[in-house]
Scaffold this active site. Structure first.
Site, PDB file in Angstrom:
ATOM      1  N   ALA A 238       0.318 -13.636 -11.183  1.00 38.50           N
ATOM      2  CA  ALA A 238       1.052 -12.404 -11.098  1.00 38.50           C
ATOM      3  C   ALA A 238       0.308 -11.403 -10.335  1.00 38.50           C
ATOM      4  O   ALA A 238      -0.841 -11.338 -10.934  1.00 38.50           O
ATOM      5  CB  ALA A 238       1.426 -12.224 -12.509  1.00 38.50           C
ATOM      6  N   MET A 239       0.895 -10.917  -9.326  1.00 38.23           N
ATOM      7  CA  MET A 239       0.056 -10.152  -8.340  1.00 38.23           C
ATOM      8  C   MET A 239       0.633  -8.581  -8.314  1.00 38.23           C
ATOM      9  O   MET A 239       1.700  -8.487  -7.621  1.00 38.23           O
ATOM     10  CB  MET A 239      -0.271 -10.710  -7.170  1.00 38.23           C
ATOM     11  N   SER A 240       0.174  -7.701  -9.196  1.00 39.82           N
ATOM     12  CA  SER A 240       0.769  -6.419  -9.121  1.00 39.82           C
ATOM     13  C   SER A 240       0.383  -5.500  -7.980  1.00 39.82           C
ATOM     14  O   SER A 240       1.173  -4.585  -7.481  1.00 39.82           O
ATOM     15  CB  SER A 240       0.373  -5.551 -10.326  1.00 39.82           C
TER      16      SER A 240
ATOM     17  N   CYS B 283       6.701  -5.682 -22.413  1.00 40.08           N
ATOM     18  CA  CYS B 283       6.868  -6.160 -21.031  1.00 40.08           C
ATOM     19  C   CYS B 283       5.954  -7.646 -20.963  1.00 40.08           C
ATOM     20  O   CYS B 283       6.602  -8.612 -20.240  1.00 40.08           O
ATOM     21  CB  CYS B 283       6.007  -5.556 -19.981  1.00 40.08           C
TER      22      CYS B 283
ATOM     23  N   ASP C 293      -7.332  -5.669 -10.247  1.00 38.32           N
ATOM     24  CA  ASP C 293      -7.502  -6.542 -11.119  1.00 38.32           C
ATOM     25  C   ASP C 293      -6.866  -7.913 -10.960  1.00 38.32           C
ATOM     26  O   ASP C 293      -7.593  -8.983 -10.795  1.00 38.32           O
ATOM     27  CB  ASP C 293      -6.887  -5.922 -12.781  1.00 38.32           C
ATOM     28  N   SER C 294      -5.622  -7.831 -10.748  1.00 39.58           N
ATOM     29  CA  SER C 294      -4.892  -8.917 -10.368  1.00 39.58           C
ATOM     30  C   SER C 294      -5.077  -9.738  -9.218  1.00 39.58           C
ATOM     31  O   SER C 294      -5.272 -10.964  -8.938  1.00 39.58           O
ATOM     32  CB  SER C 294      -3.262  -8.736 -10.412  1.00 39.58           C
TER      33      SER C 294
ATOM     34  N   GLY D 139      -4.136 -10.249 -14.447  1.00 42.90           N
ATOM     35  CA  GLY D 139      -5.421  -9.420 -14.306  1.00 42.90           C
ATOM     36  C   GLY D 139      -5.858  -8.934 -15.461  1.00 42.90           C
ATOM     37  O   GLY D 139      -6.335  -7.691 -15.535  1.00 42.90           O
TER      38      GLY D 139
ATOM     39  N   CYS E 195       5.114   2.423 -16.407  1.00 45.14           N
ATOM     40  CA  CYS E 195       5.304   2.374 -14.909  1.00 45.14           C
ATOM     41  C   CYS E 195       6.819   2.722 -14.491  1.00 45.14           C
ATOM     42  O   CYS E 195       7.132   3.010 -13.253  1.00 45.14           O
ATOM     43  CB  CYS E 195       5.380   0.880 -14.774  1.00 45.14           C
TER      44      CYS E 195
END
Length: 362
Positions: free
Chosen positions: A6-8, A101, A12-13, A125, A193
């Site tokens: 999972a890449m935001s 979430c 971190d991710s 992340g 967010c």
């Protein structure tokens, strides 16, 4: 192992994904589109999931040489996180949307799709450590995110990987720079967010509307009127609509909220102290509730709000008697139980707060 990362679009991710690639796993990157109308640009540390974030994630994936996709979870996110957030505040509660979430989107809806597509695990992340089914605090205590992961079940943890929990945040940024990732210096996202403006009261007011009520003291004397309990949280000191401190010269805080009558009660800091907690919907990382009483530490906020106590699973609920009082504890918050350990405090379970001792006694 096939891993869905999972890449935001954050540092971190990005490093977490890079580490999974380094270990030789078959990695595919995915960015979650959580807004039906994402903003074009991210404003500093406010918000996330903008088109800019998706672009940053894609560029990292290109550098790592892995496939990358954007998956639309906007409808699920609205129903499970945003709507839940609004309705909780309307009930006078104080929810944590990041907890929700993780519980309903990242490690439920996303994980389910990953399994359906043949992936073995989901990597994120988050700053937490996970080994042999045991979830522990991160090495970097300032960045530790085990609290917002405390709602995950044993089944969800079996398919989770947290590659950066053993590293301090400054070292993660340095590693990203060494890897040539442009996100190395990208600001962290600190606000909710889906409220990039940072104005939670205005966001809630536009969705809940005006529901007038009164602000009263411990004796019931009306001190002010308000437009809705959604503008208040337990422990709040500012923005109460009252003139100055109490008759004794001491600050006044929100000590209770009754959404049914629209009454917000204020009192002293001592009035905020609670000695017992009761939580609904308990989840235990071992997959089963503890037998009898267990000594533990309880955390009720993402940062701070920790006290020692004795927990017990009774009649489908989690009850905790505290060794010392906590302040600013509100229904809707998540309480997470930890077993103190020099090797890293271990998460035992969690529950959504429904009652405190002050409410029970009234």
């Amino acid at each position: 192992m096939r891993v869905l990362a999972a890449m935001s679009g954050g540092v971190d991710s990005s490093v977490a994904t890079a580490r999974m690639v380094d270990t030789g796993h078959d990695v595919v990157g995915v960015h979650l589109a959580l807004s039906s109308a994402p903003g074009t640009l991210r404003t500093g540390s406010r918000g996330c999931c903008s088109k800019e974030d998706a672009g940053d994630a894609r560029r990292v994936a290109d550098i790592l040489g892995i496939p990358f996709y954007v998956w639309d979870f906007a409808e699920s996110f609205k129903a499970e996180v945003i709507d839940d957030f609004v309705s909780s505040y309307a009930r006078g509660e104080t929810p944590n949307p990041c907890v929700r979430c993780n519980e309903a989107i990242k490690f439920s809806a996303l994980a389910a799709r990953a399994v359906a597509l043949g992936f073995d695990a989901v990597a994120t992340g988050h700053y937490a450590r996970l080994a042999e089914g045991r979830l522990r605090r991160a090495v970097d205590r300032d960045k530790d995110q085990s609290y917002v992961l405390g709602v995950l079940s044993a089944e969800q943890l079996r398919r989770a990987v947290f590659p950066i929990g053993d590293t301090a945040k400054p070292d993660i940024r340095q590693e990203a720079a060494q890897r040539g990732l442009a996100v190395a210096a990208k600001p962290d996202s600190h606000d909710i967010c889906f409220i990039p403006s940072g104005d939670t009261r205005a966001f809630l007011g536009s969705r809940i509307g005006i529901r007038p009520g009164a602000v009263v003291d411990a004796s019931g004397q009306v001190l002010a009127h308000h437009d809705g309990v959604h503008g208040f949280t337990i422990g709040q000191r500012k923005g109460l609509g009252i003139a100055g401190p109490g008759p004794d010269g001491r600050p006044r805080y929100v000590t209770a909220i009754d959404a049914g009558t629209g009454t917000v009660r204020v009192g002293t800091a001592e009035d905020l102290e609670v000695w017992a907690l009761t939580g609904r919907k308990p989840v235990f990382t071992s997959g089963r509730p503890p037998a009898g009483e267990i000594e533990c530490e309880v955390q009720v906020r993402a940062h701070g709000g920790v006290a020692a106590g004795v927990a017990e699973f009774v009649d489908g609920r989690l009850r905790v008697s505290l060794r010392e009082p906590l302040r600013g504890v509100a229904p809707g918050q998540t309480m997470v139980l930890y077993r103190p350990d020099p090797a890293g405090d271990e998460v035992l379970g969690s529950a959504t707060l429904s009652l405190t001792d002050r409410e029970i006694s009234e």
